[in-house]
Design a protein around this motif. Structure first.
Motif, PDB file in Angstrom:
ATOM      1  N   PHE A  15       0.827  -1.206   0.000  1.00  0.00           N
ATOM      2  CA  PHE A  15       0.000   0.000   0.000  1.00  0.00           C
ATOM      3  C   PHE A  15       0.862   1.257   0.000  1.00  0.00           C
ATOM      4  O   PHE A  15       0.486   2.273  -0.589  1.00  0.00           O
ATOM      5  N   GLU A  16       2.010   1.192   0.638  1.00  0.00           N
ATOM      6  CA  GLU A  16       2.923   2.339   0.625  1.00  0.00           C
ATOM      7  C   GLU A  16       3.408   2.602  -0.797  1.00  0.00           C
ATOM      8  O   GLU A  16       3.449   3.744  -1.245  1.00  0.00           O
ATOM      9  N   LEU A  17       3.755   1.543  -1.517  1.00  0.00           N
ATOM     10  CA  LEU A  17       4.255   1.688  -2.885  1.00  0.00           C
ATOM     11  C   LEU A  17       3.172   2.210  -3.827  1.00  0.00           C
ATOM     12  O   LEU A  17       3.362   3.218  -4.502  1.00  0.00           O
ATOM     13  N   ILE A  18       2.031   1.553  -3.867  1.00  0.00           N
ATOM     14  CA  ILE A  18       0.997   1.974  -4.822  1.00  0.00           C
ATOM     15  C   ILE A  18       0.271   3.241  -4.383  1.00  0.00           C
ATOM     16  O   ILE A  18      -0.377   3.890  -5.188  1.00  0.00           O
ATOM     17  N   GLY A  19       0.411   3.606  -3.118  1.00  0.00           N
ATOM     18  CA  GLY A  19      -0.225   4.818  -2.624  1.00  0.00           C
ATOM     19  C   GLY A  19       0.546   6.088  -2.941  1.00  0.00           C
ATOM     20  O   GLY A  19       0.027   7.190  -2.784  1.00  0.00           O
ATOM     21  N   LYS A  20       1.774   5.939  -3.433  1.00  0.00           N
ATOM     22  CA  LYS A  20       2.546   7.126  -3.796  1.00  0.00           C
ATOM     23  C   LYS A  20       1.940   7.758  -5.037  1.00  0.00           C
ATOM     24  O   LYS A  20       1.528   7.056  -5.969  1.00  0.00           O
ATOM     25  N   ARG A  21       1.907   9.060  -5.026  1.00  0.00           N
ATOM     26  CA  ARG A  21       1.313   9.775  -6.153  1.00  0.00           C
ATOM     27  C   ARG A  21       2.009   9.396  -7.453  1.00  0.00           C
ATOM     28  O   ARG A  21       3.230   9.323  -7.509  1.00  0.00           O
ATOM     29  N   TRP A  22       1.249   9.118  -8.468  1.00  0.00           N
ATOM     30  CA  TRP A  22       1.637   8.810  -9.837  1.00  0.00           C
ATOM     31  C   TRP A  22       1.970   7.331 -10.072  1.00  0.00           C
ATOM     32  O   TRP A  22       1.931   6.888 -11.210  1.00  0.00           O
ATOM     33  N   THR A  23       2.307   6.573  -9.053  1.00  0.00           N
ATOM     34  CA  THR A  23       2.748   5.199  -9.259  1.00  0.00           C
ATOM     35  C   THR A  23       1.685   4.353  -9.964  1.00  0.00           C
ATOM     36  O   THR A  23       1.977   3.692 -10.955  1.00  0.00           O
ATOM     37  N   GLY A  24       0.469   4.368  -9.452  1.00  0.00           N
ATOM     38  CA  GLY A  24      -0.595   3.584 -10.065  1.00  0.00           C
ATOM     39  C   GLY A  24      -0.873   4.008 -11.490  1.00  0.00           C
ATOM     40  O   GLY A  24      -1.108   3.172 -12.375  1.00  0.00           O
ATOM     41  N   LEU A  25      -0.832   5.304 -11.743  1.00  0.00           N
ATOM     42  CA  LEU A  25      -1.085   5.820 -13.084  1.00  0.00           C
ATOM     43  C   LEU A  25       0.011   5.404 -14.063  1.00  0.00           C
ATOM     44  O   LEU A  25      -0.274   5.063 -15.214  1.00  0.00           O
ATOM     45  N   ILE A  26       1.247   5.389 -13.610  1.00  0.00           N
ATOM     46  CA  ILE A  26       2.356   4.941 -14.465  1.00  0.00           C
ATOM     47  C   ILE A  26       2.165   3.475 -14.823  1.00  0.00           C
ATOM     48  O   ILE A  26       2.312   3.080 -15.985  1.00  0.00           O
ATOM     49  N   ILE A  40       5.461   8.172 -21.843  1.00  0.00           N
ATOM     50  CA  ILE A  40       4.825   8.139 -20.516  1.00  0.00           C
ATOM     51  C   ILE A  40       4.546   9.567 -20.062  1.00  0.00           C
ATOM     52  O   ILE A  40       3.449   9.887 -19.606  1.00  0.00           O
ATOM     53  N   HIS A  41       5.540  10.425 -20.228  1.00  0.00           N
ATOM     54  CA  HIS A  41       5.395  11.810 -19.800  1.00  0.00           C
ATOM     55  C   HIS A  41       4.272  12.510 -20.565  1.00  0.00           C
ATOM     56  O   HIS A  41       3.495  13.270 -19.979  1.00  0.00           O
ATOM     57  N   SER A  42       4.156  12.256 -21.855  1.00  0.00           N
ATOM     58  CA  SER A  42       3.099  12.920 -22.635  1.00  0.00           C
ATOM     59  C   SER A  42       1.716  12.393 -22.282  1.00  0.00           C
ATOM     60  O   SER A  42       0.728  13.119 -22.405  1.00  0.00           O
ATOM     61  N   MET A  43       1.623  11.158 -21.812  1.00  0.00           N
ATOM     62  CA  MET A  43       0.327  10.593 -21.429  1.00  0.00           C
ATOM     63  C   MET A  43      -0.115  11.076 -20.048  1.00  0.00           C
ATOM     64  O   MET A  43      -1.294  11.009 -19.707  1.00  0.00           O
ATOM     65  N   ILE A  44       0.845  11.528 -19.236  1.00  0.00           N
ATOM     66  CA  ILE A  44       0.556  12.044 -17.895  1.00  0.00           C
ATOM     67  C   ILE A  44       1.188  13.439 -17.798  1.00  0.00           C
ATOM     68  O   ILE A  44       2.209  13.628 -17.134  1.00  0.00           O
ATOM     69  N   PRO A  45       0.613  14.420 -18.468  1.00  0.00           N
ATOM     70  CA  PRO A  45       1.270  15.731 -18.591  1.00  0.00           C
ATOM     71  C   PRO A  45       1.486  16.485 -17.281  1.00  0.00           C
ATOM     72  O   PRO A  45       2.406  17.295 -17.198  1.00  0.00           O
ATOM     73  N   ASP A  46       0.695  16.233 -16.245  1.00  0.00           N
ATOM     74  CA  ASP A  46       0.896  16.932 -14.972  1.00  0.00           C
ATOM     75  C   ASP A  46       2.054  16.363 -14.156  1.00  0.00           C
ATOM     76  O   ASP A  46       2.450  16.941 -13.151  1.00  0.00           O
ATOM     77  N   LEU A  47       2.586  15.251 -14.591  1.00  0.00           N
ATOM     78  CA  LEU A  47       3.709  14.601 -13.914  1.00  0.00           C
ATOM     79  C   LEU A  47       5.016  15.200 -14.417  1.00  0.00           C
ATOM     80  O   LEU A  47       5.302  15.162 -15.614  1.00  0.00           O
ATOM     81  N   SER A  48       5.802  15.766 -13.509  1.00  0.00           N
ATOM     82  CA  SER A  48       7.070  16.380 -13.921  1.00  0.00           C
ATOM     83  C   SER A  48       8.074  15.297 -14.322  1.00  0.00           C
ATOM     84  O   SER A  48       7.982  14.148 -13.875  1.00  0.00           O
ATOM     85  N   LYS A  49       9.022  15.681 -15.150  1.00  0.00           N
ATOM     86  CA  LYS A  49      10.054  14.726 -15.576  1.00  0.00           C
ATOM     87  C   LYS A  49      10.872  14.243 -14.389  1.00  0.00           C
ATOM     88  O   LYS A  49      11.251  13.079 -14.322  1.00  0.00           O
ATOM     89  N   ARG A  50      11.139  15.135 -13.457  1.00  0.00           N
ATOM     90  CA  ARG A  50      11.899  14.756 -12.263  1.00  0.00           C
ATOM     91  C   ARG A  50      11.161  13.690 -11.452  1.00  0.00           C
ATOM     92  O   ARG A  50      11.732  12.692 -11.036  1.00  0.00           O
ATOM     93  N   MET A  51       9.862  13.911 -11.254  1.00  0.00           N
ATOM     94  CA  MET A  51       9.073  12.955 -10.480  1.00  0.00           C
ATOM     95  C   MET A  51       8.904  11.640 -11.241  1.00  0.00           C
ATOM     96  O   MET A  51       8.936  10.566 -10.642  1.00  0.00           O
ATOM     97  N   LEU A  52       8.747  11.712 -12.561  1.00  0.00           N
ATOM     98  CA  LEU A  52       8.646  10.490 -13.360  1.00  0.00           C
ATOM     99  C   LEU A  52       9.931   9.676 -13.235  1.00  0.00           C
ATOM    100  O   LEU A  52       9.883   8.455 -13.054  1.00  0.00           O
ATOM    101  N   THR A  53      11.066  10.340 -13.291  1.00  0.00           N
ATOM    102  CA  THR A  53      12.351   9.654 -13.126  1.00  0.00           C
ATOM    103  C   THR A  53      12.416   8.964 -11.767  1.00  0.00           C
ATOM    104  O   THR A  53      12.817   7.806 -11.662  1.00  0.00           O
ATOM    105  N   GLU A  54      12.000   9.668 -10.728  1.00  0.00           N
ATOM    106  CA  GLU A  54      12.018   9.118  -9.372  1.00  0.00           C
ATOM    107  C   GLU A  54      11.100   7.892  -9.259  1.00  0.00           C
ATOM    108  O   GLU A  54      11.498   6.862  -8.712  1.00  0.00           O
ATOM    109  N   ARG A  55       9.882   8.016  -9.775  1.00  0.00           N
ATOM    110  CA  ARG A  55       8.934   6.904  -9.685  1.00  0.00           C
ATOM    111  C   ARG A  55       9.391   5.706 -10.514  1.00  0.00           C
ATOM    112  O   ARG A  55       9.248   4.565 -10.093  1.00  0.00           O
TER     113      ARG A  55
END
Length: 105
Positions: A15-26, A40-55
């Motif tokens: 639940f900790e893993l999937i509860g992180k913002r953006w993880t389920g959507l990715i 991936i970034h273009s399909m989730i435009p509100d997700l920053s590149k930095r956060m996408l890299t982290e996730r």
């Protein structure tokens, strides 16, 4: 659920893993097949590149996503779900159906 259960460390970690913002959507986005970072970034435009890299790094570290580097020129990097990630993705479909019915825009 009438009986009270002790929540174990595996359930807590999941639940900790999937509860992180953006993880389920990715994971949901990757269910349709391998994608490049930019896709991936273009399909989730509100997700920053930095956060996408982290996730993506977290998903790789948890064996949910594999980063595949092709040997062709130019080099092509794609991300795809592992069996573990695909199994989780299967339960996200019903969540999206629930969202379509119950979540207001």
């Amino acid at each position: 659920m009438d009986e009270q259960r002790d929540i174990g460390p595996k359930i807590e970690k999941s639940f900790e893993l999937i509860g992180k913002r953006w993880t389920g959507l990715i994971i949901y986005v990757l269910m349709s097949g391998p994608k490049r970072f930019s896709e991936i970034h273009s399909m989730i435009p509100d997700l920053s590149k930095r956060m996408l890299t982290e996730r993506m790094k977290e998903l790789e570290d948890n064996d949910m996503v594999v980063r595949h580097v092709s040997a062709e020129r130019p080099v092509r990097i794609e991300y795809l779900l592992t069996k573990k990630g695909t199994e989780l993705g299967k339960i996200l479909g019903p969540i999206s159906q629930w969202a379509e019915s119950w979540i207001k825009e």
